[in-house]
Design a protein around this motif. Structure first.
Motif, PDB file in Angstrom:
ATOM      1  N   ASN A 101       0.818  -1.212   0.000  1.00 45.29           N
ATOM      2  CA  ASN A 101       0.000   0.000   0.000  1.00 45.29           C
ATOM      3  C   ASN A 101       0.852   1.262   0.000  1.00 45.29           C
ATOM      4  OD1 ASN A 101       0.949  -0.530   2.599  1.00 45.29           O
ATOM      5  ND2 ASN A 101      -0.770   0.545   3.572  1.00 45.29           N
ATOM      6  N   THR A 102       1.692   1.420  -1.021  1.00 47.62           N
ATOM      7  CA  THR A 102       2.628   2.544  -1.046  1.00 47.62           C
ATOM      8  C   THR A 102       2.280   3.616  -2.078  1.00 47.62           C
ATOM      9  OG1 THR A 102       4.086   1.393  -2.608  1.00 47.62           O
ATOM     10  CG2 THR A 102       4.514   1.080  -0.254  1.00 47.62           C
ATOM     11  N   THR A 103       1.162   3.472  -2.790  1.00 45.29           N
ATOM     12  CA  THR A 103       0.849   4.444  -3.840  1.00 45.29           C
ATOM     13  C   THR A 103       0.490   5.813  -3.280  1.00 45.29           C
ATOM     14  OG1 THR A 103      -1.434   3.628  -3.864  1.00 45.29           O
ATOM     15  CG2 THR A 103       0.079   2.717  -5.500  1.00 45.29           C
ATOM     16  N   SER A 104       0.147   5.890  -2.001  1.00 46.49           N
ATOM     17  CA  SER A 104      -0.209   7.173  -1.399  1.00 46.49           C
ATOM     18  C   SER A 104       0.998   7.922  -0.852  1.00 46.49           C
ATOM     19  CB  SER A 104      -1.225   6.967  -0.270  1.00 46.49           C
ATOM     20  OG  SER A 104      -0.646   6.204   0.780  1.00 46.49           O
ATOM     21  N   VAL A 105       2.193   7.326  -0.910  1.00 46.83           N
ATOM     22  CA  VAL A 105       3.376   7.938  -0.305  1.00 46.83           C
ATOM     23  C   VAL A 105       3.704   9.280  -0.945  1.00 46.83           C
ATOM     24  CG1 VAL A 105       5.882   7.726  -0.029  1.00 46.83           C
ATOM     25  CG2 VAL A 105       4.399   5.774   0.475  1.00 46.83           C
ATOM     26  N   PHE A 106       3.929  10.269  -0.100  1.00 41.99           N
ATOM     27  CA  PHE A 106       4.424  11.581  -0.510  1.00 41.99           C
ATOM     28  C   PHE A 106       5.885  11.616  -0.084  1.00 41.99           C
ATOM     29  CE2 PHE A 106       5.342  16.044  -0.165  1.00 41.99           C
ATOM     30  CZ  PHE A 106       4.527  16.698  -1.074  1.00 41.99           C
ATOM     31  N   ALA A 107       6.789  11.389  -1.043  1.00 38.28           N
ATOM     32  CA  ALA A 107       8.209  11.217  -0.752  1.00 38.28           C
ATOM     33  C   ALA A 107       8.908  12.569  -0.704  1.00 38.28           C
ATOM     34  CB  ALA A 107       8.856  10.329  -1.810  1.00 38.28           C
ATOM     35  N   ALA A 108       9.426  12.900   0.468  1.00 35.61           N
ATOM     36  CA  ALA A 108      10.108  14.180   0.669  1.00 35.61           C
ATOM     37  C   ALA A 108      11.534  13.919   1.129  1.00 35.61           C
ATOM     38  CB  ALA A 108       9.354  15.016   1.710  1.00 35.61           C
ATOM     39  N   ASP A 109      12.475  14.479   0.421  1.00 32.13           N
ATOM     40  CA  ASP A 109      13.872  14.314   0.801  1.00 32.13           C
ATOM     41  C   ASP A 109      14.595  15.644   0.651  1.00 32.13           C
ATOM     42  OD1 ASP A 109      16.774  13.059   0.780  1.00 32.13           O
ATOM     43  OD2 ASP A 109      15.405  11.440   1.320  1.00 32.13           O
ATOM     44  N   LYS A 110      15.922  15.610   0.738  1.00 29.65           N
ATOM     45  CA  LYS A 110      16.693  16.845   0.772  1.00 29.65           C
ATOM     46  C   LYS A 110      17.974  16.696  -0.046  1.00 29.65           C
ATOM     47  CE  LYS A 110      15.001  17.594   5.471  1.00 29.65           C
ATOM     48  NZ  LYS A 110      14.631  16.207   5.829  1.00 29.65           N
ATOM     49  N   VAL A 111      18.533  17.831  -0.427  1.00 24.00           N
ATOM     50  CA  VAL A 111      19.878  17.869  -0.995  1.00 24.00           C
ATOM     51  C   VAL A 111      20.751  18.590   0.016  1.00 24.00           C
ATOM     52  CG1 VAL A 111      19.287  19.941  -2.349  1.00 24.00           C
ATOM     53  CG2 VAL A 111      21.305  18.565  -2.950  1.00 24.00           C
ATOM     54  N   TRP A 112      21.911  18.001   0.296  1.00 26.66           N
ATOM     55  CA  TRP A 112      22.762  18.462   1.402  1.00 26.66           C
ATOM     56  C   TRP A 112      24.232  18.368   0.990  1.00 26.66           C
ATOM     57  CZ3 TRP A 112      25.490  15.279   5.327  1.00 26.66           C
ATOM     58  CH2 TRP A 112      25.932  16.025   6.427  1.00 26.66           C
ATOM     59  N   THR A 113      24.602  19.251   0.071  1.00 33.09           N
ATOM     60  CA  THR A 113      25.975  19.236  -0.419  1.00 33.09           C
ATOM     61  C   THR A 113      26.259  20.538  -1.145  1.00 33.09           C
ATOM     62  OG1 THR A 113      27.597  17.906  -1.650  1.00 33.09           O
ATOM     63  CG2 THR A 113      25.430  18.192  -2.668  1.00 33.09           C
ATOM     64  N   ASN A 114      27.518  20.737  -1.537  1.00 29.77           N
ATOM     65  CA  ASN A 114      27.930  21.921  -2.276  1.00 29.77           C
ATOM     66  C   ASN A 114      28.165  21.582  -3.743  1.00 29.77           C
ATOM     67  OD1 ASN A 114      28.383  24.148  -0.188  1.00 29.77           O
ATOM     68  ND2 ASN A 114      29.550  22.468   0.714  1.00 29.77           N
ATOM     69  N   GLY A 115      27.827  22.537  -4.608  1.00 26.16           N
ATOM     70  CA  GLY A 115      28.109  22.378  -6.021  1.00 26.16           C
ATOM     71  C   GLY A 115      26.950  21.774  -6.794  1.00 26.16           C
ATOM     72  N   LYS A 116      26.813  22.217  -8.042  1.00 24.53           N
ATOM     73  CA  LYS A 116      25.691  21.765  -8.859  1.00 24.53           C
ATOM     74  C   LYS A 116      25.793  20.284  -9.205  1.00 24.53           C
ATOM     75  CE  LYS A 116      22.985  23.164 -12.909  1.00 24.53           C
ATOM     76  NZ  LYS A 116      21.821  23.684 -12.162  1.00 24.53           N
ATOM     77  N   GLU A 117      26.952  19.846  -9.673  1.00 22.65           N
ATOM     78  CA  GLU A 117      27.111  18.447 -10.069  1.00 22.65           C
ATOM     79  C   GLU A 117      26.967  17.517  -8.874  1.00 22.65           C
ATOM     80  OE1 GLU A 117      30.617  17.688 -12.308  1.00 22.65           O
ATOM     81  OE2 GLU A 117      30.076  19.060 -13.935  1.00 22.65           O
ATOM     82  N   GLN A 118      27.556  17.918  -7.749  1.00 16.51           N
ATOM     83  CA  GLN A 118      27.436  17.093  -6.548  1.00 16.51           C
ATOM     84  C   GLN A 118      25.994  17.013  -6.069  1.00 16.51           C
ATOM     85  OE1 GLN A 118      30.397  15.240  -6.642  1.00 16.51           O
ATOM     86  NE2 GLN A 118      29.860  15.171  -4.459  1.00 16.51           N
ATOM     87  N   GLY A 119      25.277  18.135  -6.201  1.00 15.65           N
ATOM     88  CA  GLY A 119      23.870  18.129  -5.831  1.00 15.65           C
ATOM     89  C   GLY A 119      23.056  17.193  -6.705  1.00 15.65           C
ATOM     90  N   GLN A 120      23.274  17.256  -8.003  1.00 18.57           N
ATOM     91  CA  GLN A 120      22.548  16.392  -8.929  1.00 18.57           C
ATOM     92  C   GLN A 120      22.865  14.916  -8.666  1.00 18.57           C
ATOM     93  OE1 GLN A 120      24.026  18.175 -12.540  1.00 18.57           O
ATOM     94  NE2 GLN A 120      22.176  19.420 -12.818  1.00 18.57           N
ATOM     95  N   LYS A 121      24.138  14.636  -8.398  1.00 17.33           N
ATOM     96  CA  LYS A 121      24.550  13.255  -8.110  1.00 17.33           C
ATOM     97  C   LYS A 121      23.897  12.762  -6.822  1.00 17.33           C
ATOM     98  CE  LYS A 121      28.645  10.448  -7.104  1.00 17.33           C
ATOM     99  NZ  LYS A 121      30.128  10.458  -6.899  1.00 17.33           N
ATOM    100  N   GLN A 122      23.886  13.610  -5.815  1.00 17.22           N
ATOM    101  CA  GLN A 122      23.291  13.213  -4.538  1.00 17.22           C
ATOM    102  C   GLN A 122      21.799  12.952  -4.677  1.00 17.22           C
ATOM    103  OE1 GLN A 122      22.693  15.987  -1.018  1.00 17.22           O
ATOM    104  NE2 GLN A 122      24.437  14.789  -0.271  1.00 17.22           N
ATOM    105  N   ILE A 123      21.113  13.787  -5.427  1.00 20.74           N
ATOM    106  CA  ILE A 123      19.676  13.598  -5.636  1.00 20.74           C
ATOM    107  C   ILE A 123      19.411  12.259  -6.317  1.00 20.74           C
ATOM    108  CG2 ILE A 123      17.673  14.432  -6.936  1.00 20.74           C
ATOM    109  CD1 ILE A 123      18.808  17.300  -6.418  1.00 20.74           C
ATOM    110  N   GLN A 124      20.200  11.919  -7.331  1.00 16.98           N
ATOM    111  CA  GLN A 124      20.011  10.644  -8.021  1.00 16.98           C
ATOM    112  C   GLN A 124      20.258   9.478  -7.084  1.00 16.98           C
ATOM    113  OE1 GLN A 124      18.693  10.030 -10.952  1.00 16.98           O
ATOM    114  NE2 GLN A 124      18.879   7.827 -10.512  1.00 16.98           N
ATOM    115  N   GLU A 125      21.270   9.585  -6.237  1.00 18.43           N
ATOM    116  CA  GLU A 125      21.536   8.527  -5.267  1.00 18.43           C
ATOM    117  C   GLU A 125      20.378   8.384  -4.278  1.00 18.43           C
ATOM    118  OE1 GLU A 125      25.215   9.799  -3.587  1.00 18.43           O
ATOM    119  OE2 GLU A 125      26.443   8.911  -5.192  1.00 18.43           O
ATOM    120  N   SER A 126      19.781   9.505  -3.906  1.00 18.92           N
ATOM    121  CA  SER A 126      18.643   9.463  -2.990  1.00 18.92           C
ATOM    122  C   SER A 126      17.442   8.764  -3.629  1.00 18.92           C
ATOM    123  CB  SER A 126      18.263  10.882  -2.557  1.00 18.92           C
ATOM    124  OG  SER A 126      19.302  11.486  -1.806  1.00 18.92           O
ATOM    125  N   VAL A 127      17.181   9.074  -4.894  1.00 18.65           N
ATOM    126  CA  VAL A 127      16.100   8.414  -5.626  1.00 18.65           C
ATOM    127  C   VAL A 127      16.321   6.897  -5.636  1.00 18.65           C
ATOM    128  CG1 VAL A 127      15.114   8.069  -7.935  1.00 18.65           C
ATOM    129  CG2 VAL A 127      15.481  10.384  -7.074  1.00 18.65           C
TER     130      VAL A 127
END
Length: 301
Positions: A101-127
């Motif tokens: 029963n996970t279709t109702s999940v509202f997934a909220a996370d964060k980016v916590w790093t410096n730099g654009k590339e590092q931020g994008q990489k971290q977001i993908q790892e979080s996903v």
């Protein structure tokens, strides 16, 4: 399971109606509106700081899976985590993969790093850790490199790879800067600390959020357990009976969500019984402004 929008449409309540006896007994589930979209979400969410950082412990994973099962079964949907929280993201992902029963999940996370590339990489790892196709909400954690990361998050939202953009702080950290961001930038969510013993957010942050139409997530509702330890052994005051509080935890959560500017609060727990208490607030009355002031006085006394 029906999807989130169908669920919301089927259970939506109109406004924040308060009766003359200080209670709102007409609602079956306490929902709040996300101002930038009109979507509604339950006012009790779930945090994961410390409580889901359990590594590869199979027994701990089973307990966290049961916590999530109860949370979703009883109407919850907003789950909040961060790359800062150790193994919490991957534990959430593993636990969700065990549930149906996970279709109702509202997934909220964060980016916590410096730099654009590092931020994008971290977001993908979080996903990947969450095992979700995308996040509903991404927030800049404690304003770290906020200008760079805010640009990335708005780009993701424009490309339909993200639904909402937010920024976070806690316990008074850089609140002046947070205020300026809220005023200047079209963010959807802001997250900060607010509880029955810490009302600093009422001076500026909550009024700005109301004026700007920014949805509010409240962290540290129990000050990481300090508030519940403070009242351990004390009987609940008479005001608790008026809102059907069965524990101090419910009492404090009901106080927080009784502020109409609050969209949701995210208590964290590692115990099944505590999750039942927390999520039970979605089905309880909420106090009006007079009763909530008496509740605050009763808590201090």
């Amino acid at each position: 399971m029906i999807d989130r929008r169908a669920f919301v449409a089927g259970t939506a309540i109109s406004g924040f109606l308060l009766s003359s006896n200080s209670l709102n007994s007409t609602q079956s589930l306490l929902l709040r509106t996300i101002h930038s979209s009109g979507e509604s979400i339950p006012a009790i969410g779930m945090g994961s700081w410390l409580t889901f950082d359990t590594g590869n412990d199979p027994e701990a994973l089973s307990v966290r899976t049961e916590i999530l099962r109860i949370f979703l079964q009883c109407g919850g949907c907003l789950i909040d985590s961060s790359p800062m929280y150790g193994s919490s993201q991957s534990v959430i992902g593993k636990a969700l993969s065990r549930l149906d029963n996970t279709t109702s999940v509202f997934a909220a996370d964060k980016v916590w790093t410096n730099g654009k590339e590092q931020g994008q990489k971290q977001i993908q790892e979080s996903v990947e850790n969450w095992r979700v196709p995308r996040f509903d909400l991404l927030q800049i954690h404690n304003l770290v490199d906020w200008e760079t990361q805010l640009e990335t998050l708005f780009e993701m939202k424009d490309a339909d790879r993200l639904r909402y953009v937010g920024i976070t702080s806690y316990d008074g950290l850089r609140y002046d800067q947070l205020e300026r961001i809220m005023i200047k930038h079209p963010i959807d969510f802001v997250q900060f600390s607010y509880n029955i013993a810490d009302r600093r957010a009422e001076d500026r942050l909550l009024p700005i959020a109301k004026e700007r139409g920014i949805s509010v997530i409240i962290n540290r509702p129990f000050q990481e357990g300090r508030l519940t330890r403070k009242v351990a052994g004390r009987n609940l005051p008479s005001s608790a009976k008026e809102i059907k509080s069965k524990s101090w935890a419910q009492y404090m959560l009901q106080w927080i969500v009784s502020n109409p500017t609050v969209t949701a609060t995210i208590p964290a727990t590692s115990r099944v019984d505590h999750m039942k208490e927390n999520i039970g607030v979605l089905h309880k009355p909420i106090p009006d402004s007079n009763l909530r002031e008496r509740m605050a006085r009763d808590f201090i006394a």
